[in-house]
Write a protein that holds these residues in place. Structure first.
Motif, mmCIF file in Angstrom:
data_model
loop_
_atom_site.group_PDB
_atom_site.id
_atom_site.type_symbol
_atom_site.label_atom_id
_atom_site.label_comp_id
_atom_site.label_asym_id
_atom_site.label_seq_id
_atom_site.Cartn_x
_atom_site.Cartn_y
_atom_site.Cartn_z
ATOM 1 N N GLN A 93 1.087 -1.241 -0.079
ATOM 2 C CA GLN A 93 -0.201 0.074 -0.103
ATOM 3 C C GLN A 93 0.961 1.340 0.080
ATOM 4 O OE1 GLN A 93 -3.323 -0.095 -0.222
ATOM 5 N NE2 GLN A 93 -3.223 2.149 -0.757
ATOM 6 N N GLU A 94 1.964 1.297 0.735
ATOM 7 C CA GLU A 94 2.840 2.503 0.958
ATOM 8 C C GLU A 94 3.453 2.543 -0.641
ATOM 9 O OE1 GLU A 94 6.450 3.831 3.521
ATOM 10 O OE2 GLU A 94 5.951 1.936 3.554
ATOM 11 N N VAL A 95 3.879 1.422 -1.304
ATOM 12 C CA VAL A 95 4.552 1.875 -2.472
ATOM 13 C C VAL A 95 3.655 2.416 -3.521
ATOM 14 C CG1 VAL A 95 5.706 0.492 -4.334
ATOM 15 C CG2 VAL A 95 6.437 0.026 -1.920
ATOM 16 N N ARG A 96 2.406 1.734 -3.393
ATOM 17 C CA ARG A 96 1.368 1.926 -4.314
ATOM 18 C C ARG A 96 1.179 3.575 -3.987
ATOM 19 N NH1 ARG A 96 0.024 -1.934 -7.865
ATOM 20 N NH2 ARG A 96 -0.018 -3.939 -7.022
ATOM 21 N N ASN A 97 1.039 3.940 -2.921
ATOM 22 C CA ASN A 97 0.731 5.330 -2.592
ATOM 23 C C ASN A 97 1.682 6.347 -3.132
ATOM 24 O OD1 ASN A 97 -1.940 4.814 -1.375
ATOM 25 N ND2 ASN A 97 -0.841 4.799 0.583
ATOM 26 N N TYR A 98 2.868 5.819 -3.150
ATOM 27 C CA TYR A 98 4.308 6.551 -3.274
ATOM 28 C C TYR A 98 4.265 6.743 -4.912
ATOM 29 C CZ TYR A 98 9.004 8.421 -3.193
ATOM 30 O OH TYR A 98 10.128 9.111 -3.339
ATOM 31 N N PHE A 99 4.245 5.699 -5.507
ATOM 32 C CA PHE A 99 4.616 5.653 -6.969
ATOM 33 C C PHE A 99 3.122 5.653 -7.802
ATOM 34 C CE2 PHE A 99 8.499 3.864 -5.428
ATOM 35 C CZ PHE A 99 9.399 4.784 -6.300
ATOM 36 N N LYS A 100 2.074 5.264 -7.255
ATOM 37 C CA LYS A 100 0.802 5.601 -7.827
ATOM 38 C C LYS A 100 0.606 4.698 -9.115
ATOM 39 C CE LYS A 100 -0.532 9.981 -5.964
ATOM 40 N NZ LYS A 100 0.592 9.929 -4.911
ATOM 41 N N GLU A 101 0.283 5.079 -10.280
ATOM 42 C CA GLU A 101 0.094 4.012 -11.283
ATOM 43 C C GLU A 101 1.143 3.613 -11.864
ATOM 44 O OE1 GLU A 101 0.513 8.496 -12.687
ATOM 45 O OE2 GLU A 101 -0.666 7.590 -11.164
ATOM 46 N N LYS A 102 2.236 3.969 -11.327
ATOM 47 C CA LYS A 102 3.706 3.474 -12.014
ATOM 48 C C LYS A 102 3.975 2.152 -11.401
ATOM 49 C CE LYS A 102 6.176 7.819 -12.275
ATOM 50 N NZ LYS A 102 5.015 8.983 -11.703
ATOM 51 N N VAL A 103 3.264 1.440 -10.640
ATOM 52 C CA VAL A 103 3.402 0.396 -10.136
ATOM 53 C C VAL A 103 2.576 -0.895 -10.701
ATOM 54 C CG1 VAL A 103 2.973 -1.302 -7.895
ATOM 55 C CG2 VAL A 103 3.349 1.319 -7.543
ATOM 56 N N TYR A 104 3.369 -1.918 -11.025
ATOM 57 C CA TYR A 104 2.558 -3.048 -11.984
ATOM 58 C C TYR A 104 1.419 -3.610 -10.789
ATOM 59 C CZ TYR A 104 6.332 -2.703 -15.382
ATOM 60 O OH TYR A 104 6.922 -2.488 -16.364
ATOM 61 N N GLU A 105 0.433 -4.114 -11.485
ATOM 62 C CA GLU A 105 -0.654 -4.612 -10.824
ATOM 63 C C GLU A 105 -0.067 -6.430 -10.342
ATOM 64 O OE1 GLU A 105 -3.715 -3.990 -9.671
ATOM 65 O OE2 GLU A 105 -3.222 -2.013 -10.432
#
Length: 261
Positions: A198-210
């Motif tokens: 969750q922290e990484v997705r909040n930080y990088f947003k749509e740049k994170v792979y599903e």
């Protein structure tokens, strides 16, 4: 014209080489012409794909020193359409030998210019540092894929990495983009993994792979058999997740992002 992706994180043990090997393998299995470049003196990508690093006569060291051309350093693998340019300990001397050389940051880029049209994808496995070898990889690449381990210190050091990448974009490779951020070594039995994701997705947003790569014993065993996971155990969870990741890359659902977005 082939797409060049550098897999980069100066922190060791984040699944960088495992990702380089298995992304290259699954792209090749999808009938893409793929070149895997081992830019790490430890040569784990070389041995992990089935090449004896002690028998390497021509590899990344010789290419960076302009002692050979890409086409003469290509090694076939057990997967059709997948070739590798191997590494060995000689590469540790390249940074020293290139210190006073003009245009030393662009040695790999210059070498690839003649061959990039012969491949659909070129995957570069960078060393766990931000030295000249990694800079060569980033200068040659169209985009960078960043593996991030699902652990407590996941984001530690990433600011330095992003700043380095931005410096290279501003001064050496203005077209460099973020291919994506890949979460690795996820253990869903722990609350920590869920929090880090969750922290990484909040930080990088749509740049994170599903796709998220799990901790998987078969993934850790595969390199000792000198095989990508697709050949070692294609039915394992680790294999399924890397296959899903490559579908994300190929489907173009996530276009490479600017560092400023």
């Amino acid at each position: 014209m082939g797409k060049i992706i550098a897999i980069c994180n100066q922190k060791g043990g984040v699944g960088k080489t495992t990702s380089a090997i298995n992304i290259a393998a699954y792209l090749a299995l999808a009938n893409k012409k793929v070149l895997l470049i081992d830019l790490d003196p430890q040569a784990n990508a070389t041995s992990g794909i089935g090449i004896n690093k002690h028998n390497v006569q021509k590899g990344t060291y010789h290419i960076l020193l302009e002692e050979t051309e890409i086409k003469d350093a290509l090694h076939p693998t057990s997967i059709n359409n997948l070739h590798v340019i191997p590494s060995n300990l000689d590469l540790t001397g390249a940074e020293v030998e290139l210190v006073g050389v003009l245009g030393r940051e662009n040695k790999l880029k210059k070498a690839l210019e003649k061959e990039v049209e012969n491949f659909d994808f070129i995957i570069i496995d960078s060393p766990p540092s931000l030295g000249l070898l990694t800079i060569n990889g980033l200068c040659a690449a169209n985009s960078v894929l960043i593996p991030v381990q699902c652990e407590y210190y996941a984001l530690e050091g990433l600011t330095q990495l992003i700043n380095t990448i931005k410096l290279i974009k501003d001064n050496l490779n203005p077209n460099l983009m973020i291919e994506g951020v890949l979460l690795t070594m996820a253990d869903y039995r722990t609350n920590l993994t869920k929090e880090v994701i969750q922290e990484v997705r909040n930080y990088f947003k749509e740049k994170v792979y599903e796709s998220v790569i799990p901790r998987n014993i078969r993934l850790t065993e595969a390199p000792s058999f000198s095989k990508p996971i697709a050949l070692y155990d294609k039915d394992s969870l680790g294999a399924q997740k890397y296959e899903e990741l490559c579908k994300e890359i190929l489907n173009g659902e996530r276009l490479p992002q600017s560092f400023d977005e």
